[in-house]
Design an enzyme around this catalytic site. Structure first.
Site, short mmCIF file in Angstrom:
data_model
loop_
_atom_site.label_atom_id
_atom_site.label_comp_id
_atom_site.label_asym_id
_atom_site.label_seq_id
_atom_site.Cartn_x
_atom_site.Cartn_y
_atom_site.Cartn_z
N GLU A 196 18.20 -19.22 1.52
CA GLU A 196 17.57 -18.59 2.69
C GLU A 196 16.05 -18.72 2.48
O GLU A 196 15.36 -17.78 2.11
CB GLU A 196 18.03 -17.14 2.79
N ASN A 215 26.03 -10.03 9.12
CA ASN A 215 25.07 -10.97 9.71
C ASN A 215 24.65 -10.50 11.09
O ASN A 215 25.49 -10.25 11.95
CB ASN A 215 25.72 -12.36 9.87
N PHE A 251 21.71 -15.73 13.21
CA PHE A 251 21.26 -14.46 12.64
C PHE A 251 19.76 -14.41 12.39
O PHE A 251 19.20 -13.37 12.07
CB PHE A 251 21.97 -14.20 11.30
N TYR A 260 -16.90 -1.89 30.34
CA TYR A 260 -15.63 -2.61 30.32
C TYR A 260 -14.43 -1.68 30.17
O TYR A 260 -13.36 -1.94 30.71
CB TYR A 260 -15.62 -3.61 29.16
N TYR A 262 33.18 -21.76 5.53
CA TYR A 262 32.19 -20.82 5.01
C TYR A 262 32.56 -19.37 5.35
O TYR A 262 32.81 -19.03 6.53
CB TYR A 262 30.80 -21.13 5.58
N HIS A 288 25.77 -5.84 -0.93
CA HIS A 288 24.64 -5.97 -0.01
C HIS A 288 24.01 -4.62 0.34
O HIS A 288 23.00 -4.58 1.05
CB HIS A 288 25.09 -6.68 1.27
N ARG A 314 -14.02 -0.65 33.78
CA ARG A 314 -13.94 -1.73 34.76
C ARG A 314 -12.81 -2.71 34.47
O ARG A 314 -12.21 -3.28 35.38
CB ARG A 314 -15.28 -2.47 34.79
#
Length: 507
Positions: A411, A194, A325, A278, A52, A82, A281
């Protein structure tokens, strides 16, 4: 000089390189590890077995086998295709941080790239060449693909970068700096793309600021306690040892140290004033939970800083394809931080309301105005704080639960970690402003009372007043609000527990 070896990078190193331009280099041992893994990649590319991203396409195209003559061209195509980021560019410090982390990941020696790839990233950092990277376009798996592609584009001499205060073509930057663009070989394109480095850079830089902001919030809340005639009884160590969360113990001890020895009169035990509200405190319980969240995030981030997050990874005798990744560990931590900011700002806004509301502020004038009615005082500052807290509630909605399948459903479950990081980026600045508004209110209240607090708090007030002077009449508060937020951003108010202990030891 910071040596990158893939195993010892710290959050403080990221800040030093991203913000202070600390020089970096690849450690000698890391060079050998990268050389060794590169040899194994070259052997695999020369073999007949499909591996791959070495001799195949990527994503859903992984079943397409590449001819040996196509492998290097695919690396450039991969980067260019990309580069689909959009939106406002990431801050220079964020980009520098992600470059540093990426170089460190490569230095781990599991990516199968030549050492020159990691070295060239270091060259860009040391020369001050910063790629222009759009902020939107990452779903956080297979990591921050689009942001890292825009970074890699500059490495090969394309795209645009910041250099000497100008945005220039990357090729011009290389020429001026005396560098040569990279010519990528097999596996090196995917090894640059990646990973989780964009979301991690934002997380590290914002977390470092939040650790300072936590102590600023503590100091500010101590001033509010003083202005409201609150008691420190709720910070008694015995209470918190009975519920010993680390952050709660820290917060209570810190507040006790800030308030120790105060001569300001109290109104407890008189009439209906038996306990504080609160927002006073329960500061240790709320602030302490925030601190525990920061500690958790730091642990996650520092593991990720020294983790191999690309795919496939190269080991002795095997090249293994997996999913390191995926940004889920970071996405959850980043979402958690935004939720914590909503808590920190929310309780701060409640203290501001108590300081301004004449029904709650222990005899202070309405809205801290010199002449209520003629003047509105700080009425609208609390409105702004409320608006910011409302926005923080939206930002606290998790991004990590919003997976959208991508890449032809290959994906099919993604982290949305970059979205979580960008939300946190906004949440930090909004929270800082809410605390700044409380700081303006608390110091204004103490000025009106003419009170003198503890030595350490008076020193803090003095530092603040050198930046934001006291005022008497209505004024344009947004100016002072921005100044106060900048004051906090510079860490001028983050008195830590060890600072108190040192002062007490000297005394």
């Amino acid at each position: 000089m910071i040596d990158l070896d893939g195993s010892s990078l710290k959050l403080e190193d990221v800040v030093a390189v991203a913000k202070a331009a600390e020089p970096v280099r690849i450690a000698p041992l890391a060079m050998k590890k990268m050389d060794d893994s590169r040899h194994r990649v070259e052997e695999a590319m020369a073999g007949s077995k499909p591996v791959y991203a070495l001799n195949t396409g990527v994503g859903l195209l992984a079943n397409i086998r590449l001819d040996e003559t196509e492998i290097e061209a695919m690396q450039v195509n991969l980067i260019r295709s990309h580069c689909c980021g959009v939106g406002t560019p990431l801050d220079v410090s964020v980009v520098r941080g992600m470059m540093l982390i990426r170089a460190n990941v490569l230095a781990k020696g599991l990516s199968g790239i030549r050492p020159v790839v990691a070295e060239r990233i270091c060259d860009l950092l040391n020369c001050g060449i910063t790629p222009i990277i759009p902020s939107r376009g990452s779903v956080g798996a297979s990591g921050d693909l689009a942001p890292l592609a825009h970074m890699a584009l500059v490495l090969i001499g394309d795209g645009r970068a910041m250099y000497d205060g100008e945005i220039l073509p990357a090729s011009v930057c290389f020429t001026r700096a005396g560098l040569a663009p990279l010519v990528l070989m097999g596996k090196e394109g995917i090894s640059l793309l990646n990973g989780t480095q964009a979301m991690l850079s934002i997380g590290c830089l914002r977390l470092y600021e939040l650790e300072e902001l936590f102590f600023s919030a503590q100091t500010t809340s101590a001033l509010s306690i003083e202005a409201l005639r609150g008691t420190d009884a709720a910070f008694d160590a015995r209470l918190h040892e009975a519920r010993p969360h680390l952050g709660q113990l820290l917060s209570a001890a810190h507040l006790s140290g800030l308030l120790r020895g105060s001569s300001i009169p109290r109104t407890h035990g008189e009439g209906s004033r038996i306990q504080d509200a609160y927002c006073l405190r329960c500061i240790p319980q709320v602030h302490g939970a925030v601190w525990d969240t920061l500690l958790h995030a730091r642990k996650v981030f520092e593991v990720e800083l020294n983790s191999a997050t690309d795919n496939p990874l190269v080991f002795d005798g095997a090249i293994i394809s997996g999913g390191n990744f995926h940004g889920a560990p970071l996405a959850l931590a980043l979402d958690f931080l935004s939720i914590a900011m909503c808590q920190l700002a929310g309780i701060s806004e409640r203290r501001t309301e108590r300081l301004l509301n004449p029904s709650l502020n222990e005899g202070l004038p309405a809205f801290l105005a010199s002449s209520p009615g003629l003047e509105s005082g700080m009425m609208m500052a609390q409105v702004t704080a409320a608006a910011l807290v409302a926005e923080l509630r939206v930002l606290a909605s998790p991004a990590s639960t919003g997976s959208i399948p991508t890449s032809g459903n290959q994906e099919d479950f993604v982290s949305m970690g970059m979205t979580a990081a960008l939300k946190l980026d906004q949440a930090v600045s909004l929270t800082r402003m809410v605390i700044a508004i409380e700081l303006l209110s608390a110091t204004r209240a103490l000025d009106i009372r003419g009170d003198v607090s503890t030595e350490i708090l008076e020193e803090a007030r003095k530092r603040f007043r050198t930046r934001i002077p006291a005022w008497q009449e209505d004024c344009v508060l947004s100016i002072w609000m921005e100044e106060a937020a900048n004051f906090l951003a510079n860490g001028a108010f983050d008195i830590k527990l060890e600072d108190i202990q040192t002062k007490e030891a000297v005394r």
